[in-house]
Design a protein around this motif. Structure first.
Motif, PDB file in Angstrom:
ATOM      1  N   THR A 291       0.835  -1.361   0.159  1.00  9.01           N
ATOM      2  CA  THR A 291      -0.071  -0.056   0.126  1.00  9.01           C
ATOM      3  C   THR A 291       0.909   0.971   0.183  1.00  9.01           C
ATOM      4  O   THR A 291       0.530   2.295  -0.581  1.00  9.01           O
ATOM      5  N   ALA A 292       1.934   1.273   0.889  1.00  9.97           N
ATOM      6  CA  ALA A 292       2.650   2.492   0.824  1.00  9.97           C
ATOM      7  C   ALA A 292       3.514   2.604  -0.614  1.00  9.97           C
ATOM      8  O   ALA A 292       3.778   3.648  -0.951  1.00  9.97           O
ATOM      9  N   ALA A 293       4.026   1.520  -1.136  1.00  7.82           N
ATOM     10  CA  ALA A 293       4.629   1.505  -2.282  1.00  7.82           C
ATOM     11  C   ALA A 293       3.514   2.206  -3.617  1.00  7.82           C
ATOM     12  O   ALA A 293       4.057   3.036  -4.407  1.00  7.82           O
ATOM     13  N   LYS A 294       2.087   1.905  -3.524  1.00  8.01           N
ATOM     14  CA  LYS A 294       1.412   2.404  -4.340  1.00  8.01           C
ATOM     15  C   LYS A 294       1.336   3.913  -4.168  1.00  8.01           C
ATOM     16  O   LYS A 294       1.308   4.786  -5.049  1.00  8.01           O
ATOM     17  N   ALA A 295       1.222   4.439  -2.753  1.00 11.93           N
ATOM     18  CA  ALA A 295       1.172   5.842  -2.313  1.00 11.93           C
ATOM     19  C   ALA A 295       2.469   6.428  -3.025  1.00 11.93           C
ATOM     20  O   ALA A 295       2.208   7.654  -3.487  1.00 11.93           O
ATOM     21  N   ARG A 296       3.414   5.964  -3.072  1.00 17.87           N
ATOM     22  CA  ARG A 296       4.560   6.574  -3.190  1.00 17.87           C
ATOM     23  C   ARG A 296       4.766   6.552  -4.787  1.00 17.87           C
ATOM     24  O   ARG A 296       5.189   7.636  -5.401  1.00 17.87           O
ATOM     25  N   ALA A 297       4.264   5.661  -5.635  1.00 14.13           N
ATOM     26  CA  ALA A 297       4.008   5.706  -6.920  1.00 14.13           C
ATOM     27  C   ALA A 297       3.228   6.790  -7.428  1.00 14.13           C
ATOM     28  O   ALA A 297       3.485   7.634  -8.316  1.00 14.13           O
ATOM     29  N   PHE A 298       1.981   6.923  -6.715  1.00 10.60           N
ATOM     30  CA  PHE A 298       0.897   8.110  -7.129  1.00 10.60           C
ATOM     31  C   PHE A 298       1.761   9.311  -6.707  1.00 10.60           C
ATOM     32  O   PHE A 298       1.572  10.291  -7.592  1.00 10.60           O
ATOM     33  N   MET A 299       2.547   9.429  -5.840  1.00  4.40           N
ATOM     34  CA  MET A 299       3.017  10.755  -5.635  1.00  4.40           C
ATOM     35  C   MET A 299       4.165  11.153  -6.555  1.00  4.40           C
ATOM     36  O   MET A 299       4.297  12.664  -6.546  1.00  4.40           O
ATOM     37  N   ASN A 300       4.509  10.125  -7.091  1.00  3.44           N
ATOM     38  CA  ASN A 300       5.551  10.556  -8.149  1.00  3.44           C
ATOM     39  C   ASN A 300       5.129  10.463  -9.485  1.00  3.44           C
ATOM     40  O   ASN A 300       5.656  10.596 -10.503  1.00  3.44           O
ATOM     41  N   GLY A 301       3.484  10.527  -9.877  1.00  4.81           N
ATOM     42  CA  GLY A 301       3.087  10.640 -11.061  1.00  4.81           C
ATOM     43  C   GLY A 301       2.827   9.508 -11.799  1.00  4.81           C
ATOM     44  O   GLY A 301       2.583   9.609 -13.151  1.00  4.81           O
ATOM     45  N   ARG A 302       2.761   8.520 -10.985  1.00  2.24           N
ATOM     46  CA  ARG A 302       2.961   6.988 -11.983  1.00  2.24           C
ATOM     47  C   ARG A 302       1.663   6.355 -11.603  1.00  2.24           C
ATOM     48  O   ARG A 302       1.168   6.258 -10.494  1.00  2.24           O
TER      49      ARG A 302
END
Length: 329
Positions: A263-274
């Protein structure tokens, strides 16, 4: 309460603008700690809770208050002390003589953003009052279960456990925090700037919300839609599995920890525009998500081994997977 209809704006354009405004707003108060701010925001987007662990006076409470003023949600603060009772957190039923009935008065846990200040200064019994709220978003008091407002996030501050007057948090509670992060001391320039601001009104008092509650809920839904390739799922599980049979660990990462890391990895990807995860998203958050869940063996503690250093070693030994992008990404 909220519509299930996703926003009509392009998936990554408008959210990135909202996230930038949130980070910029918090940085008006918290100087030079962008990495920590981003980790806290990622936890918020992932719907998780955060444990801020550091020495007194580095701005843990200020960070939480800045986040509360940035998001247009209800906010409460609980100052944890040795004499605090569970009912002081969850609420209590009061008897009215005129009506002959009991009325439940909700405690401070009934807010969307809750600051549990100095959580480890209260007894384990009172700490346990938070377990149901953190895991299930509800509170059971006097035999009745009541839902907490949504979205709900607990941000707890904690001083190092070797300081006088503190109680260690139990493993069951640590496992319910999505991340544990620290602020650390500010850099020279940031501390000078902080001192310069002492003659002016506090920047915290001037903060205004830059994201509405409905926008936050939509951002959380978009995070759940981020794609994770099968190779990413395997990578997450291999990292967790690597902690479970290590000779220096009594307790490794649980399946809940694996879900938290994804879940945290998904949030990081989202915050990086992916719209899809890459291995760096998993590696980037492996330490704040997993380190506090690990229990070292007595021999490892005597040897001075730290859980974060041990985790870095474990992650470095696991091959980074190749992966395919999500279709249409």
């Amino acid at each position: 309460m909220h519509s299930d209809t996703l926003p009509s704006y392009p998936l990554w354009d408008e959210p990135q603008s909202i996230l930038s405004r949130m980070i910029d707003n918090i940085e008006r108060v918290i100087l030079g700690k962008r990495e920590t701010i981003e980790a806290v925001l990622a936890s918020l987007l992932a719907g998780g809770h955060v444990l801020l662990e550091d020495v007194p006076g580095v701005g843990k409470t200020q960070l939480v208050r800045s986040l509360a003023k940035t998001v247009d949600c209800s906010y409460s603060r609980i100052q944890f002390t040795p004499d605090l009772l569970p009912s002081d957190v969850t609420g209590v039923s009061v008897y009215h003589q005129r009506t002959g009935q009991f009325e439940f008065r909700p405690g401070p846990i009934f807010a969307q953003l809750v600051l549990a200040d100095e959580l480890n200064r209260t007894t384990p019994k009172t700490q346990a009052a938070l377990l149901e709220a953190m895991e299930e978003g509800q509170v059971t008091a006097d035999g009745e279960t009541r839902r907490l407002p949504y979205p709900f996030m607990l941000l707890a501050t904690q001083n190092p456990v070797d300081q006088e007057g503190t109680y260690g948090l139990p493993e069951a509670q640590l496992d319910r925090f999505l991340m544990r992060v620290g602020l650390g001391y500010p850099g020279l320039r940031q501390e000078i700037e902080m001192l310069n601001r002492l003659s002016d009104p506090s920047p915290l008092d001037r903060l205004k919300p830059v994201v509405l509650q409905e926008e936050l809920v939509q951002l959380q839904r978009l995070v759940r839609r981020v794609h994770a390739d099968e190779a990413i799922l395997r990578y997450v599980v291999e990292i967790s599995s690597g902690t479970r049979d290590h000779k220096d660990l009594l307790l490794g990462a649980s399946p809940r920890a694996s879900a938290a890391l994804l879940t945290a990895a998904k949030a990081r990807a989202f915050m990086n525009g992916r719209s899809y995860c890459i291995p760096d998203d998993v590696k980037g958050f492996s330490e704040p998500v997993l380190a506090h869940r690990l229990v070292l063996s007595p021999e490892a503690r005597l040897s001075g081994i730290r859980s974060d250093e041990l985790l870095q070693h474990i992650v470095s030994k696991i091959p980074v997977p190749g992966m395919r992008r999500a279709a249409g990404s």
